[in-house]
Design a protein around this motif. Structure first.
Motif, PDB file in Angstrom:
ATOM      1  N   LYS A  35      71.301-115.558  13.324  1.00 52.62           N
ATOM      2  CA  LYS A  35      70.028-116.246  13.526  1.00 52.62           C
ATOM      3  C   LYS A  35      70.316-117.747  13.589  1.00 52.62           C
ATOM      4  O   LYS A  35      71.065-118.282  12.762  1.00 52.62           O
ATOM      5  N   SER A  36      69.732-118.424  14.590  1.00 53.06           N
ATOM      6  CA  SER A  36      69.994-119.848  14.801  1.00 53.06           C
ATOM      7  C   SER A  36      68.853-120.713  14.283  1.00 53.06           C
ATOM      8  O   SER A  36      67.689-120.317  14.325  1.00 53.06           O
ATOM      9  N   PHE A  37      69.234-121.899  13.815  1.00 53.83           N
ATOM     10  CA  PHE A  37      68.251-122.869  13.322  1.00 53.83           C
ATOM     11  C   PHE A  37      68.560-124.228  13.925  1.00 53.83           C
ATOM     12  O   PHE A  37      69.712-124.681  13.901  1.00 53.83           O
ATOM     13  N   THR A  38      67.567-124.894  14.471  1.00 53.85           N
ATOM     14  CA  THR A  38      67.741-126.197  15.098  1.00 53.85           C
ATOM     15  C   THR A  38      66.924-127.246  14.347  1.00 53.85           C
ATOM     16  O   THR A  38      65.777-126.993  13.975  1.00 53.85           O
ATOM     17  N   ALA A  39      67.556-128.409  14.128  1.00 55.69           N
ATOM     18  CA  ALA A  39      66.876-129.485  13.410  1.00 55.69           C
ATOM     19  C   ALA A  39      67.391-130.829  13.917  1.00 55.69           C
ATOM     20  O   ALA A  39      68.380-130.909  14.647  1.00 55.69           O
ATOM     21  N   ALA A  40      66.721-131.884  13.487  1.00 61.98           N
ATOM     22  CA  ALA A  40      67.076-133.227  13.972  1.00 61.98           C
ATOM     23  C   ALA A  40      68.375-133.732  13.365  1.00 61.98           C
ATOM     24  O   ALA A  40      69.079-134.545  13.971  1.00 61.98           O
ATOM     25  N   THR A  41      68.722-133.247  12.162  1.00 59.97           N
ATOM     26  CA  THR A  41      69.962-133.695  11.515  1.00 59.97           C
ATOM     27  C   THR A  41      70.821-132.488  11.158  1.00 59.97           C
ATOM     28  O   THR A  41      70.320-131.357  11.004  1.00 59.97           O
ATOM     29  N   LYS A  62      76.523-129.979  17.438  1.00 60.77           N
ATOM     30  CA  LYS A  62      75.506-130.896  17.948  1.00 60.77           C
ATOM     31  C   LYS A  62      75.172-130.516  19.385  1.00 60.77           C
ATOM     32  O   LYS A  62      76.055-130.264  20.198  1.00 60.77           O
ATOM     33  N   LEU A  63      73.900-130.498  19.736  1.00 63.17           N
ATOM     34  CA  LEU A  63      73.457-130.096  21.057  1.00 63.17           C
ATOM     35  C   LEU A  63      73.355-131.317  21.971  1.00 63.17           C
ATOM     36  O   LEU A  63      73.292-132.467  21.495  1.00 63.17           O
ATOM     37  N   PRO A  64      73.326-131.070  23.283  1.00 65.54           N
ATOM     38  CA  PRO A  64      73.184-132.185  24.221  1.00 65.54           C
ATOM     39  C   PRO A  64      71.925-133.018  23.961  1.00 65.54           C
ATOM     40  O   PRO A  64      71.877-134.206  24.265  1.00 65.54           O
ATOM     41  N   SER A  65      70.921-132.396  23.408  1.00 69.24           N
ATOM     42  CA  SER A  65      69.675-133.120  23.140  1.00 69.24           C
ATOM     43  C   SER A  65      69.790-134.087  21.970  1.00 69.24           C
ATOM     44  O   SER A  65      68.918-134.914  21.747  1.00 69.24           O
ATOM     45  N   GLY A  66      70.865-133.944  21.198  1.00 67.96           N
ATOM     46  CA  GLY A  66      71.032-134.776  20.012  1.00 67.96           C
ATOM     47  C   GLY A  66      70.664-134.062  18.726  1.00 67.96           C
ATOM     48  O   GLY A  66      70.968-134.534  17.632  1.00 67.96           O
ATOM     49  N   ASN A  67      69.991-132.910  18.842  1.00 63.53           N
ATOM     50  CA  ASN A  67      69.676-132.100  17.669  1.00 63.53           C
ATOM     51  C   ASN A  67      70.898-131.311  17.231  1.00 63.53           C
ATOM     52  O   ASN A  67      71.902-131.226  17.952  1.00 63.53           O
ATOM     53  N   TYR A  68      70.809-130.683  16.068  1.00 68.14           N
ATOM     54  CA  TYR A  68      71.910-129.881  15.547  1.00 68.14           C
ATOM     55  C   TYR A  68      71.465-128.424  15.410  1.00 68.14           C
ATOM     56  O   TYR A  68      70.315-128.144  15.074  1.00 68.14           O
ATOM     57  N   ARG A  69      72.393-127.532  15.657  1.00 66.20           N
ATOM     58  CA  ARG A  69      72.119-126.099  15.516  1.00 66.20           C
ATOM     59  C   ARG A  69      73.101-125.505  14.517  1.00 66.20           C
ATOM     60  O   ARG A  69      74.317-125.731  14.616  1.00 66.20           O
TER      61      ARG A  69
END
Length: 331
Positions: free
Chosen positions: A23-29, A1-8
């Protein structure tokens, strides 16, 4: 979980050289991020196995996949490219088809083939790469397109052709090309069911083209190819008096081309059959018909083709317009 609240989520994979990549992927959950990463890994694994295919195997698979989608003439053309124009790179793996290899292949091909043939061959290879190895799609320099001067038949030329073919089965072929702008394949596919003598109209709804196994009847070249056209008096008179126990057109597409060529040789005319369509388009232009309407009559999906290919003006009309401008300036 990132500081922004999103997940990577990170997906690890190996490239075509065996080197480990991430390769990284970021999403809200968390669930969505994991889904994106897993989807990427699955797709990459599937494509990686095909990256080692030879180009010849990939082209063969591509044509087999689309054999019921492509028209017989398109499929025949692609098979010709496979047999004759990718010989130098057919055993190369898809992952090894970089810009250098592709450009060398194109340079050699351009020495003996026309720019149009080179463009078609490159188009097929790129389509195969997009299908099976998208990371391998590359852009190269193609030979410059040749600008050929097109000599358009004039009214008197068409009259000579019609008079010479008057009592032969080439007469309706020339009439339909010059007076309706029909393609060779459309003329060959006509049946009596398409000819409406009551309303003096002809329905164009199919084409006869050569495939790998002889001539076949298919849908028109484009959706716009299906159309209804009005007959000229000459066409109406011919079909009204024609023998309905025989097909309206008794000449095969192949023989049309050969016999038209012999006819032009006899009359010392520098034309081929497709120029009858150019003549029809030129008549449309000379009569001030908008390009979009000319495209509709000729069965083109876009009037850009009319503008680029058929935007010719008849010699007599060009002289009239030039004289009109000169007379105005003289006054």
């Amino acid at each position: 979980k990132l500081p922004s609240g999103n997940y990577r989520a990170k997906a690890f994979y190996k490239d075509e050289n065996g080197k480990k990549r991430v390769k990284s992927f970021t999403a809200a959950t968390k669930k969505e991020a994991m889904f994106l990463a897993q989807e990427f890994q699955h797709k990459h694994q599937r494509l990686s196995s095909k990256a080692n295919w030879t180009l010849d195997k990939a082209v063969e698979t591509y044509l087999d996949m689309n054999d019921t989608v492509f028209s017989p003439s398109t499929l025949r053309g692609y098979n010709t490219i496979r047999r004759c124009h990718i010989e130098a790179i057919k055993d190369t793996r898809l992952c090894d088809l970089d810009e250098y290899v592709m450009q060398r292949w194109m340079n050699d091909l351009a020495k003996t083939k026309s720019p149009k043939t080179c463009k078609n061959a490159y188009g097929l290879v790129n389509a195969v790469l997009r299908q099976f190895y998208p990371d391998g799609v590359c852009h190269i320099h193609l030979p410059q397109k040749q600008v050929l001067e097109v000599i358009i038949p004039q009214k008197e030329d068409i009259q000579k052709l019609l008079e010479e073919s008057k009592d032969t089965d080439m007469y309706p072929v020339i009439l339909l090309g010059a007076h309706m702008g029909l393609r060779r394949s459309e003329i060959a596919a006509l049946t009596w069911n398409d000819i409406d003598l009551t309303n003096k109209q002809i329905r164009i709804n199919k084409a006869k083209v050569r495939g790998d196994y002889g001539f076949q009847v298919k849908q028109p070249k484009t959706v716009s190819g299906t159309r209804t056209l009005d007959m000229t008096e000459a066409i109406y008179e011919y079909f009204k008096n024609a023998d309905r126990t025989k097909p309206p057109i008794t000449v095969s597409p192949e023989h049309m081309t050969k016999r038209f060529h012999k006819l032009c040789q006899k009359l010392n005319l520098p034309f081929h059959q497709h120029l009858l369509r150019h003549y029809f388009a030129s008549v449309c232009a000379a009569q001030g018909l908008p390009e979009s309407y000319a495209a509709m009559l000729m069965g083109h999906s876009s009037y850009d083709m009319i503008h680029k290919v058929y935007g010719h003006i008849l010699d007599e009309e060009e002289k009239r317009v030039r004289k009109k401008v000169t007379d105005y300036l003289n006054r």
